[in-house]
Design an enzyme around this catalytic site. Sequence first.
Site, mmCIF file in Angstrom:
data_model
loop_
_atom_site.group_PDB
_atom_site.id
_atom_site.type_symbol
_atom_site.label_atom_id
_atom_site.label_comp_id
_atom_site.label_asym_id
_atom_site.label_seq_id
_atom_site.Cartn_x
_atom_site.Cartn_y
_atom_site.Cartn_z
ATOM 1 N N ARG A 91 -8.865 -6.424 8.543
ATOM 2 C CA ARG A 91 -8.148 -6.885 9.726
ATOM 3 C C ARG A 91 -7.118 -7.911 9.302
ATOM 4 O O ARG A 91 -7.409 -8.777 8.476
ATOM 5 C CB ARG A 91 -9.096 -7.572 10.722
ATOM 6 C CG ARG A 91 -10.179 -6.696 11.286
ATOM 7 C CD ARG A 91 -9.696 -5.762 12.339
ATOM 8 N NE ARG A 91 -9.007 -6.430 13.446
ATOM 9 C CZ ARG A 91 -8.248 -5.790 14.320
ATOM 10 N NH1 ARG A 91 -8.078 -4.490 14.224
ATOM 11 N NH2 ARG A 91 -7.641 -6.454 15.298
ATOM 12 N N HIS A 109 -7.450 -7.846 -3.515
ATOM 13 C CA HIS A 109 -6.588 -6.733 -3.147
ATOM 14 C C HIS A 109 -6.555 -5.743 -4.308
ATOM 15 O O HIS A 109 -6.423 -6.138 -5.464
ATOM 16 C CB HIS A 109 -5.178 -7.256 -2.846
ATOM 17 C CG HIS A 109 -4.248 -6.183 -2.375
ATOM 18 N ND1 HIS A 109 -4.301 -5.672 -1.094
ATOM 19 C CD2 HIS A 109 -3.272 -5.502 -3.020
ATOM 20 C CE1 HIS A 109 -3.392 -4.714 -0.977
ATOM 21 N NE2 HIS A 109 -2.749 -4.595 -2.123
ATOM 22 N N LEU A 144 1.294 -11.469 4.395
ATOM 23 C CA LEU A 144 0.251 -10.484 4.114
ATOM 24 C C LEU A 144 0.246 -10.096 2.633
ATOM 25 O O LEU A 144 1.270 -9.671 2.096
ATOM 26 C CB LEU A 144 0.478 -9.235 4.977
ATOM 27 C CG LEU A 144 -0.602 -8.151 4.825
ATOM 28 C CD1 LEU A 144 -1.946 -8.612 5.361
ATOM 29 C CD2 LEU A 144 -0.160 -6.856 5.481
HETATM 30 C C1 GAR Z 1 -12.013 -3.270 -2.253
HETATM 31 O O1 GAR Z 1 -11.504 -2.314 -3.145
HETATM 32 C C2 GAR Z 1 -10.956 -4.296 -1.893
HETATM 33 O O2 GAR Z 1 -10.081 -4.554 -2.955
HETATM 34 C C3 GAR Z 1 -10.250 -3.608 -0.762
HETATM 35 O O3 GAR Z 1 -11.275 -2.985 -0.028
HETATM 36 C C4 GAR Z 1 -12.322 -2.615 -0.906
HETATM 37 C C5 GAR Z 1 -13.644 -3.087 -0.327
HETATM 38 O O4 GAR Z 1 -14.720 -2.598 -1.074
HETATM 39 N N1 GAR Z 1 -9.538 -4.548 0.037
HETATM 40 C C6 GAR Z 1 -8.385 -4.265 0.646
HETATM 41 O O5 GAR Z 1 -7.845 -3.176 0.593
HETATM 42 C C7 GAR Z 1 -7.787 -5.427 1.429
HETATM 43 N N2 GAR Z 1 -6.531 -5.054 2.006
HETATM 44 P P1 GAR Z 1 -16.182 -3.191 -0.848
HETATM 45 O O6 GAR Z 1 -16.450 -3.190 0.662
HETATM 46 O O7 GAR Z 1 -17.082 -2.254 -1.556
HETATM 47 O O8 GAR Z 1 -16.221 -4.588 -1.401
#
Ligand code: GAR
Length: 210
Positions: A91, A109, A144
Amino acid sequence: LKRIVVLISGSGSNLQAIIDAINSGRIHGQIVQVISNKADAYGLVRAATAGIPTACIDHKTYSSREAFDADVRQIIDDTEADLVILAGFMRILSAEFVKHYSGRMLNIHPSLLPKYKGLHTHQRALKAGDNEHGCTVHFVTEELDGGPLLIQAVVPVTSADDEESLQRRVHTREHIAYPLAVELICSNRVKFSTKGIYLDDKLLPDSGFR
Ligand code: GAR
């Protein structure tokens, strides 16, 4: 011990890596609350299994981003948190919320920022023909995926890679980089300032450290 609140939306494998690092003494902190905006996030199960209090704040039941953020902020501040960790929290947070946690909120990220802000980072790295990719832990600011970088972990991209294999490779590095970053803060080795990020009183380059 620093008091940590973790925000999630999904699987929570980064949350798990931080829980494991705390349990094995690699992070000198404690997770006092996990908050998800999705009721079915597997990370809530991981938190409960570890005995961590959980809360679910469903953004769909709110009429505005500000109202959602205000309730999340209330829960966080009731815990007297020192550090807010975004771990797959999908979010966008309002400017006011972000300002309130300035210098004490981190995000991970799945790209080598400033490349590939936003979504579908693995797909975009493949499409661009990059030979390296990775993940970044950074402080959250109003821009962002644009706050000061703390740690980057780099992985190679091979011609055999598809989105899934690349995502898996980056994920394993996330699970190393995020606990490291959290411990740097918990042990007071990192300072956030308007000039940038200091690690052991030395200003880091814009790319953080790799
Ligand atoms: C991770 O790869 C993180 O880098 C990404 O979501 C995934 C969550 O994995 N975050 C984003 O894309 C933020 N914009 P997880 O729930 O297994 O930790």
